[in-house]
Design a protein around this motif. Structure first.
Motif, short mmCIF file in Angstrom:
data_model
loop_
_atom_site.label_atom_id
_atom_site.label_comp_id
_atom_site.label_asym_id
_atom_site.label_seq_id
_atom_site.Cartn_x
_atom_site.Cartn_y
_atom_site.Cartn_z
N GLU A 58 0.83 -1.21 0.00
CA GLU A 58 0.00 0.00 0.00
C GLU A 58 0.86 1.26 0.00
O GLU A 58 0.55 2.24 -0.68
CB GLU A 58 -0.91 0.00 1.23
N TRP A 59 1.98 1.22 0.76
CA TRP A 59 2.86 2.38 0.81
C TRP A 59 3.44 2.67 -0.57
O TRP A 59 3.52 3.84 -0.98
CB TRP A 59 3.99 2.15 1.81
N ALA A 60 3.86 1.63 -1.28
CA ALA A 60 4.43 1.83 -2.62
C ALA A 60 3.41 2.48 -3.56
O ALA A 60 3.74 3.39 -4.33
CB ALA A 60 4.90 0.49 -3.19
N ALA A 61 2.14 2.04 -3.46
CA ALA A 61 1.10 2.62 -4.31
C ALA A 61 0.82 4.07 -3.92
O ALA A 61 0.65 4.94 -4.78
CB ALA A 61 -0.18 1.78 -4.19
N ARG A 62 0.75 4.34 -2.62
CA ARG A 62 0.50 5.72 -2.15
C ARG A 62 1.65 6.64 -2.53
O ARG A 62 1.43 7.83 -2.84
CB ARG A 62 0.32 5.74 -0.63
N ASN A 63 2.85 6.14 -2.51
CA ASN A 63 3.99 6.97 -2.89
C ASN A 63 3.90 7.36 -4.36
O ASN A 63 4.18 8.51 -4.73
CB ASN A 63 5.29 6.21 -2.61
N ARG A 64 3.50 6.42 -5.21
CA ARG A 64 3.29 6.74 -6.63
C ARG A 64 2.16 7.76 -6.77
O ARG A 64 2.21 8.65 -7.64
CB ARG A 64 2.98 5.47 -7.42
N GLN A 65 1.14 7.64 -5.92
CA GLN A 65 0.02 8.58 -5.98
C GLN A 65 0.48 10.00 -5.64
O GLN A 65 0.07 10.97 -6.29
CB GLN A 65 -1.08 8.15 -5.00
N GLU A 73 -4.28 15.38 0.45
CA GLU A 73 -4.80 14.13 1.02
C GLU A 73 -3.84 12.97 0.79
O GLU A 73 -3.66 12.12 1.67
CB GLU A 73 -6.17 13.82 0.42
N ALA A 74 -3.20 12.94 -0.39
CA ALA A 74 -2.25 11.86 -0.68
C ALA A 74 -1.02 11.96 0.21
O ALA A 74 -0.50 10.93 0.69
CB ALA A 74 -1.84 11.92 -2.15
N GLN A 75 -0.56 13.18 0.47
CA GLN A 75 0.60 13.37 1.36
C GLN A 75 0.29 12.93 2.78
O GLN A 75 1.12 12.28 3.44
CB GLN A 75 1.05 14.83 1.33
N LEU A 76 -0.91 13.28 3.26
CA LEU A 76 -1.30 12.86 4.61
C LEU A 76 -1.43 11.35 4.69
O LEU A 76 -1.02 10.72 5.68
CB LEU A 76 -2.62 13.53 5.01
N SER A 77 -2.02 10.74 3.67
CA SER A 77 -2.18 9.27 3.66
C SER A 77 -0.83 8.57 3.65
O SER A 77 -0.63 7.57 4.35
CB SER A 77 -2.99 8.85 2.43
N LEU A 78 0.12 9.11 2.88
CA LEU A 78 1.46 8.51 2.83
C LEU A 78 2.15 8.63 4.19
O LEU A 78 2.82 7.69 4.63
CB LEU A 78 2.30 9.18 1.75
#
Length: 454
Positions: free
Chosen positions: A385-392, A426-431
């Motif tokens: 999940e972290w790898a996907a969020r980082n790409r996001q 939101e993506a930065q907070l999620s990561l």
């Protein structure tokens, strides 16, 4: 000579029956034994033990290690657990003392010669023989409870260390979220200043000004909420390390922290050798099993011997004359005849307590396997999940930059820019949250495997 023979006979009676013990012998319950964990690494050496990995080697942050060391020294829950361990040691000492004779002394002096009780000075011994193993069972029960208390101390110790580490990761996550929010606020404030000037000059509609003004307010409102979370976590960590609530020293950020990512995942049955909560549950079952023997022994007669030696005299002055010397030894037996089934019910109660402890132990074993399976799955999934969020985050940043450029070149409305900026935020907070969860999941796996906290 006659008294000497009596004493010898009593001692022979005392020594002879010590082989007798009533009550069940402890048998370790059979447990399901899966060959491996479902989500474990089947290529690792299953003979290796995570217990050999010391907790302090998990972290590369001296500040975090220092906080944990303070917690080990000062945490109140851990000190309570240590106190309970000392109580268990004392109880074991009391139980062992019952296996041996008790020696007392007594003395009395009267001024009146006609007083009913003469002057005396005696030493005496009394001893209840452990014919049926009552005191030996009781001693074994307290021994098992002592071991259970030590394992309970280890449970508290692992909780303290893991809670401090996870709380620290959460604190650094909120620090990062605060930094992201402040940076977002600054970006939105600069955009607001530009758009407001363009609105005053008539280049943009009021709608653009109101939209960016709303986003500035949203970012401003998030900052106090994050600061409240930071304060609450600092106070929580302060309690864990046994100090007055206040600011907590910071070390490395979560993105700079490194934690060992692979642990030996031995076969599930080996958890009995590592997990202190499982071992504590088994020791408590052993203790309950021994107490069945105590209850059964109470249904049979008890044998006692006593000996007395000393002086007695009507006149105080003659108390220690040779003619005042007195000695005696004797033996006795006492036992229940009829008490309406009280002793039998006592055995039944202790047998049911043992059954309850056995079931608790079996549940603890299965729970341990479940926790390891969950932790292994979490570690693997958080990594993906972290790898996907980082790409996001990377894509969201590019999208924002392009949208911003398109807006200032007049190709799109500011609504597109706001949407891109909101997605980036939101993506930065999620990561940031995922980074914290990824670190925490490794600590939870280490704990679930019964790591070397001790």
């Amino acid at each position: 000579m006659k008294n000497l023979k009596l004493i010898v006979a009593v001692l022979l009676i005392a020594v002879f029956p010590f082989g007798c013990m009533v009550g069940p012998k402890y048998v370790k319950p059979e447990q399901p034994k899966p060959e491996s964990f479902l989500y474990g690494d089947h290529t690792t050496d299953t003979t290796a033990s995570v217990r050999m990995i010391k907790w302090s080697t998990l972290f590369n942050d001296p500040v975090l290690i220092g906080l944990i060391e303070k917690g080990i020294q000062n945490n109140f829950d851990l000190q309570i657990a240590i106190s309970r361990l000392e109580q268990a040691k004392a109880n074991l000492g009391v139980a062992k003392a019952d296996l041996y004779p008790a020696f007392q002394y007594s003395g009395q002096v009267n001024t009146a010669e006609t007083f009913m009780q003469p002057n005396s000075a005696f030493a005496n011994m009394s001893w209840e023989l452990d014919f049926w193993g009552k005191y030996r069972h009781q001693s074994k029960a307290f021994q098992a409870e002592l071991l259970a208390s030590d394992e309970a101390r280890k449970v508290v110790l692992s909780d303290v260390i893991s809670n401090i580490a996870i709380s620290y990761f959460e604190l650094r996550d909120f620090d990062n979220q605060l930094e992201i929010t402040i940076h977002t606020l600054e970006t939105r404030q600069k955009a607001y200043d530009i758009i407001n000037e363009r609105f005053k000059s008539g280049y943009v509609a009021e709608l653009d000004k109101v939209q960016i003004e709303q986003q500035v307010a949203i970012a401003e409102a998030n900052i106090p909420a994050i600061k409240r979370q930071i304060t609450a976590l600092e106070n929580s960590i302060s309690i864990l390390i046994g100090k007055v609530p206040g600011p907590i020293e910071r070390g490395k950020t979560n993105s700079e922290l490194l934690i060992m990512t692979t642990f030996p995942t031995s076969v599930p049955s080996a958890l009995l050798e590592n997990r202190p909560d499982v071992k504590a549950a088994e020791f408590l079952y052993q203790s309950a099993n021994e107490r069945i023997g105590v209850a059964q022994a109470m249904r049979y007669p008890s044998f006692n011997i006593a000996a007395l030696a000393g002086f007695t005299s009507v006149m105080v002055g003659d108390l220690f004359d040779s003619g005042s010397y007195l000695q005696n030894a004797g033996a006795g037996v006492t036992g229940p005849i009829f008490n309406f089934g009280k002793n039998k019910r006592r055995v039944d109660v202790n047998r049911q307590i043992a059954i309850e402890r056995k079931l608790t132990f079996q549940r603890a074993y299965l729970t341990a396997i479940s926790e390891v399976e969950n932790s292994l799955q979490n570690v693997a999934m958080y990594k993906e999940e972290w790898a996907a969020r980082n790409r996001q985050v990377i894509a969201a940043q590019t999208n924002y930059d392009l949208s911003n450029a398109r807006y200032y070149n007049g190709y799109v409305s500011y609504l597109e820019v706001l949407d891109a900026q909101r997605s980036l935020f939101e993506a930065q907070l999620s990561l940031s949250q995922l980074t914290q969860k990824q670190l925490s999941s490794m600590i939870q796996l280490y704990k679930a495997l019964g790591g070397g906290w001790f």
